[in-house]
Motif scaffolding. Structure first.
Motif, short mmCIF file in Angstrom:
data_model
loop_
_atom_site.label_atom_id
_atom_site.label_comp_id
_atom_site.label_asym_id
_atom_site.label_seq_id
_atom_site.Cartn_x
_atom_site.Cartn_y
_atom_site.Cartn_z
N MET A 191 -35.26 -55.50 -19.90
CA MET A 191 -35.28 -56.05 -21.27
C MET A 191 -34.16 -57.07 -21.45
O MET A 191 -34.36 -58.14 -22.00
CB MET A 191 -35.16 -54.93 -22.30
CG MET A 191 -35.13 -55.45 -23.71
SD MET A 191 -35.25 -54.17 -24.96
CE MET A 191 -33.56 -53.80 -25.23
N LYS A 192 -32.97 -56.71 -20.97
CA LYS A 192 -31.82 -57.60 -21.10
C LYS A 192 -32.09 -58.93 -20.37
O LYS A 192 -31.77 -59.99 -20.88
CB LYS A 192 -30.56 -56.92 -20.52
CG LYS A 192 -29.89 -56.01 -21.52
CD LYS A 192 -29.14 -54.84 -20.94
CE LYS A 192 -28.20 -55.06 -19.84
NZ LYS A 192 -27.51 -53.82 -19.43
N TRP A 216 -24.76 -62.57 -12.99
CA TRP A 216 -25.07 -62.36 -14.42
C TRP A 216 -25.33 -60.88 -14.70
O TRP A 216 -24.78 -60.32 -15.65
CB TRP A 216 -26.30 -63.20 -14.83
CG TRP A 216 -26.56 -63.12 -16.30
CD1 TRP A 216 -25.96 -63.87 -17.27
CD2 TRP A 216 -27.45 -62.23 -16.97
NE1 TRP A 216 -26.42 -63.50 -18.51
CE2 TRP A 216 -27.34 -62.50 -18.36
CE3 TRP A 216 -28.33 -61.24 -16.56
CZ2 TRP A 216 -28.07 -61.81 -19.32
CZ3 TRP A 216 -29.06 -60.56 -17.52
CH2 TRP A 216 -28.93 -60.84 -18.88
N ARG A 224 -22.04 -59.83 -16.62
CA ARG A 224 -22.20 -59.92 -18.07
C ARG A 224 -21.66 -58.69 -18.79
O ARG A 224 -21.20 -58.78 -19.92
CB ARG A 224 -23.68 -60.11 -18.43
CG ARG A 224 -24.49 -58.87 -18.16
CD ARG A 224 -25.57 -58.60 -19.16
NE ARG A 224 -25.23 -58.99 -20.50
CZ ARG A 224 -26.13 -59.29 -21.43
NH1 ARG A 224 -27.37 -59.27 -21.14
NH2 ARG A 224 -25.76 -59.58 -22.63
N GLU A 225 -21.70 -57.54 -18.15
CA GLU A 225 -21.21 -56.32 -18.79
C GLU A 225 -19.71 -56.44 -19.06
O GLU A 225 -19.20 -55.86 -20.02
CB GLU A 225 -21.48 -55.09 -17.92
CG GLU A 225 -22.94 -54.89 -17.53
CD GLU A 225 -23.87 -54.55 -18.68
OE1 GLU A 225 -23.40 -54.39 -19.81
OE2 GLU A 225 -25.10 -54.47 -18.43
N LYS A 240 -34.70 -61.13 -22.18
CA LYS A 240 -34.22 -61.76 -23.42
C LYS A 240 -33.12 -62.80 -23.15
O LYS A 240 -32.60 -63.39 -24.07
CB LYS A 240 -33.64 -60.68 -24.35
CG LYS A 240 -34.65 -59.67 -24.82
CD LYS A 240 -35.32 -60.17 -26.06
CE LYS A 240 -36.38 -59.18 -26.53
NZ LYS A 240 -37.03 -59.64 -27.75
N SER A 241 -32.77 -62.97 -21.88
CA SER A 241 -31.62 -63.84 -21.59
C SER A 241 -32.08 -65.27 -21.29
O SER A 241 -33.23 -65.52 -20.94
CB SER A 241 -30.85 -63.30 -20.40
OG SER A 241 -31.61 -63.54 -19.23
N LYS A 242 -31.13 -66.18 -21.41
CA LYS A 242 -31.41 -67.59 -21.06
C LYS A 242 -31.44 -67.75 -19.54
O LYS A 242 -32.04 -68.67 -19.03
CB LYS A 242 -30.32 -68.48 -21.64
CG LYS A 242 -30.41 -68.65 -23.15
CD LYS A 242 -29.50 -69.79 -23.59
CE LYS A 242 -29.51 -69.93 -25.10
NZ LYS A 242 -28.65 -68.95 -25.76
N ALA A 287 -35.30 -45.31 -17.16
CA ALA A 287 -34.75 -45.74 -18.45
C ALA A 287 -33.81 -46.93 -18.25
O ALA A 287 -33.91 -47.94 -18.96
CB ALA A 287 -34.00 -44.58 -19.10
N VAL A 288 -32.92 -46.82 -17.27
CA VAL A 288 -31.96 -47.91 -17.04
C VAL A 288 -32.69 -49.16 -16.55
O VAL A 288 -32.36 -50.28 -16.96
CB VAL A 288 -30.86 -47.48 -16.03
CG1 VAL A 288 -29.83 -48.59 -15.87
CG2 VAL A 288 -30.17 -46.21 -16.49
N THR A 301 -19.50 -54.94 -22.61
CA THR A 301 -20.42 -53.83 -22.86
C THR A 301 -20.32 -52.77 -21.76
O THR A 301 -20.98 -51.74 -21.87
CB THR A 301 -21.87 -54.35 -22.94
OG1 THR A 301 -22.07 -55.28 -21.88
CG2 THR A 301 -22.14 -55.03 -24.27
N GLN A 349 -35.71 -50.08 -17.34
CA GLN A 349 -36.35 -50.68 -18.53
C GLN A 349 -35.33 -51.50 -19.33
O GLN A 349 -35.63 -52.61 -19.76
CB GLN A 349 -36.90 -49.58 -19.43
CG GLN A 349 -38.26 -49.09 -18.98
CD GLN A 349 -38.81 -48.03 -19.94
OE1 GLN A 349 -38.12 -47.58 -20.85
NE2 GLN A 349 -40.04 -47.64 -19.71
N VAL A 350 -34.14 -50.94 -19.51
CA VAL A 350 -33.12 -51.61 -20.31
C VAL A 350 -32.64 -52.88 -19.58
O VAL A 350 -32.51 -53.94 -20.20
CB VAL A 350 -31.93 -50.66 -20.60
CG1 VAL A 350 -30.79 -51.41 -21.26
CG2 VAL A 350 -32.39 -49.52 -21.49
N LEU A 356 -26.89 -46.38 -12.58
CA LEU A 356 -26.78 -47.68 -13.24
C LEU A 356 -26.61 -48.80 -12.21
O LEU A 356 -27.22 -49.86 -12.32
CB LEU A 356 -25.60 -47.68 -14.21
CG LEU A 356 -25.82 -46.80 -15.45
CD1 LEU A 356 -24.55 -46.07 -15.82
CD2 LEU A 356 -26.32 -47.61 -16.61
#
Lengths: 308, 259
Positions: free
Chosen positions: B13-14, B91, B95-96, B17-19, B6-7, B101, B9-10, B115
């Motif tokens: 995804m992050k 990053w 980034r967190e 979607k990032s630059k 699950a982690v 976040t 996958q997340v 994590l």
């Protein structure tokens, strides 16, 4: 009743600063605990200790009766939380952020995201990137993340910050529904006593890291100062007449006579009758109660006792 | 779904979607193109001068062969990778803190170590795929400019050196992750990374590169010429540094107060 959230003599000291000291409190199922304090009073530090993000210097936190520590991570399964201003992944949309948290919460059913979006009125913003949300909607997203997994405990740090008046009412009603209909224990921090007093069942006031008062919300009004305010034409003479009757009174900054005498507050009609007999018919007669914010400031010693 | 999956996958995804992904892809596209350009110039020096690709006073030494080109690709990964993989690690972890976040990740119903593990796996996978992309794209360019000296022994040896260089370089991204957590953002890890790149050059130049983990991948890639022999102690130095980075990051996530 077994407490769902409990702290036992919780203290945190860092860099020589006592952030929280000897704090004990408990929250039961279906209760809304309003945790009130000024900025920097120790609210967020307490919440972070409750969530295991900061290790207490001494004392213990319990969630579902289990000690909060690294090993007891299973307790977070039924805890939803939002700490400080809600932040989300800025490049992800509202929906993507919620799906990310759905996965992190190990929820396989994707429908929960649409349900929570609908419940928090985020549907018009579902495809908007989090970085473009207003503070109010970011706040809703934060609450949505906290509710995604249908928690039994909800810990919210300043959840109405940034919301407009309609949003505040909406979130207030929503939290009441969660607590009273669904039995969720809610721990909610704020610096706004008036706002919290409207929804909380219990209020705890923290100042300089210490819990200075804990009271059932229904009992809160009993703690508020009252005074009798009188308007008369001959103020100096009326003050003498009042003194002769045993009422300690004074002239306030607005030019009215005021007294904190309990008998006068209980029987303002007697005071009026007495003044009329003495030839000082009142032009104004009112029993006034201090508001909650004034009470709060008085309690924490920010302003004088006779602030009202 | 297991927590690790699950982690992962997340995190994926992050990243998707990032630059950042586009920035590092662009970097690892430009680098082999530059390598290819040099090879082309070496192969056709007169053409390069007559068409203005090269100034009249240009001095480029070397030979336009596959072994030289493979060595150049390895050096791109050794030096560019230190920066690019470090950028990815800073990053993914930093980034967190920058996006604030991190607190959403600290009270989830599984061990926090999962994590950290997932984040490291994504750093390694991203760095690995980027290396693969740079080498694959580089080889296409090599064929495009018809380099000489291709043989199965050459590409086997060339790719072997590249793979080992990539593994060594990727391993060194873990201390960057620690500095991202300790510094709560990007500034500390990027500063540390630049410092290490500078030190790696200086220390290698004065002859002690063998003992400095950040010098080892570049030395192995052949930056100082042929004949660097990777000893077990060198590999251990890099591995130890990598392990220290992983443990430091893990300890930070588990035991540091997260304000």
């Amino acid at each position: 009743m077994k407490s769902l959230i409990e702290t036992d003599r919780l203290s945190k000291r860092y860099n020589g600063f006592q952030a929280v000291e000897d704090l004990s409190l408990s929250v039961n199922k279906g209760e809304i605990y309003g945790f009130i304090g000024l900025n920097g009073s120790g609210k967020t530090t307490t919440i972070r200790m409750l969530l295991g993000m900061i290790k207490p210097t001494s004392g213990t936190c319990f969630i579902y009766g289990k000690k909060v520590n690294l090993r007891n991570y299973a307790i977070w399964e039924k805890v939803g939380y939002m700490v400080e201003t809600p932040y989300a992944y800025p490049e992800l949309t509202v929906k993507e952020n919620l799906h990310a948290f759905r996965r992190l919460r190990l929820i396989s059913n994707p429908d929960v995201v649409d349900q929570v979006i609908d419940r928090l009125n985020l549907t018009p913003y579902a495809d908007k990137k989090a970085k473009n949300l207003s503070l109010g909607n970011a706040q809703r997203l934060g609450i949505a993340k906290a509710l995604l997994h249908k928690p039994g405990i909800l810990i919210l740090d300043e959840p109405v910050n940034g919301l407009d008046p309609a949003g505040i009412v909406e979130i207030r009603e929503f939290l009441q529904e969660l607590a009273f209909n669904e039995g969720i224990a809610i721990f909610i921090s704020s610096h706004l006593l008036t706002e919290i007093a409207r929804i909380a069942t219990k209020v705890g006031i923290i100042h300089q890291g210490r819990l200075v008062q804990e009271v059932e919300a229904a009992q809160l009004h009993l703690l508020l100062n009252q005074r009798l305010v009188l308007g008369v034409r001959e103020k100096t003479q009326a003050l003498e007449v009042m003194a002769s009757a045993g009422f300690v009174s004074s002239l306030n900054k607005d030019g009215f006579i005021e007294t904190y005498d309990v008998n006068a507050i209980k029987r303002p009609d007697d005071v009026a009758r007495f003044l009329v007999h003495q030839g000082h018919s009142p032009t104004k007669l009112a029993v006034e109660e201090e508001d909650l914010e004034t009470y709060f400031l008085r309690l924490i010693g920010q302003k004088g006792d006779k602030l009202l | 779904m297991t927590p690790l999956l699950a982690v992962l996958q997340v995190e994926a995804m992050k990243l998707r979607k990032s630059k950042l992904l586009w920035i590092v892809l662009a970097t690892f596209t430009i680098a082999p193109l530059m390598g290819g350009f040099f090879m082309f110039v070496l192969k056709n020096p007169e053409l390069a001068k007559s068409t203005g690709l090269l100034g009249a006073k240009a001095q480029i030494a070397g030979e336009a062969t596959w072994p030289a080109y493979f060595s150049m690709l390895a050096q791109i990964i050794a030096v560019g990778g230190l920066l690019v993989f470090g950028f990815v690690a800073s990053w993914i972890f930093g980034r967190e803190y920058t996006d604030r976040t991190i607190k959403d990740l600290l009270a989830l119903p599984y061990h926090r170590g999962i994590l950290v593990l997932a984040k490291f796996l994504v750093v390694f996978a991203t760095a690995g795929l980027l290396s693969l992309y740079a080498v694959g794209f580089g080889m296409l360019i090599g064929w495009g400019i018809s380099l000489s000296g291709w043989s199965s022994a050459v590409w086997q040896e060339g790719l072997f050196i590249i793979v080992i260089t990539a593994l060594l370089t990727i391993s060194l991204s873990t201390p960057i992750a620690f500095f991202a957590c300790w510094g709560k953002g990007y500034l500390a890890p990027l500063g540390f990374m630049i410092l290490m790149v500078v030190f790696s050059q200086i220390i290698a130049a004065i002859g002690y590169g063998d003992y400095f983990p950040w010098s080892i991948p570049a030395l192995y890639s052949g930056i100082a010429g042929e004949g660097y022999n990777l000893k077990a102690s060198n590999a251990f130095t890099v591995l130890f540094t990598s392990l220290a980075g992983i443990i430091g990051t893990l300890v930070w996530w588990l035991y540091a107060d997260q304000y």
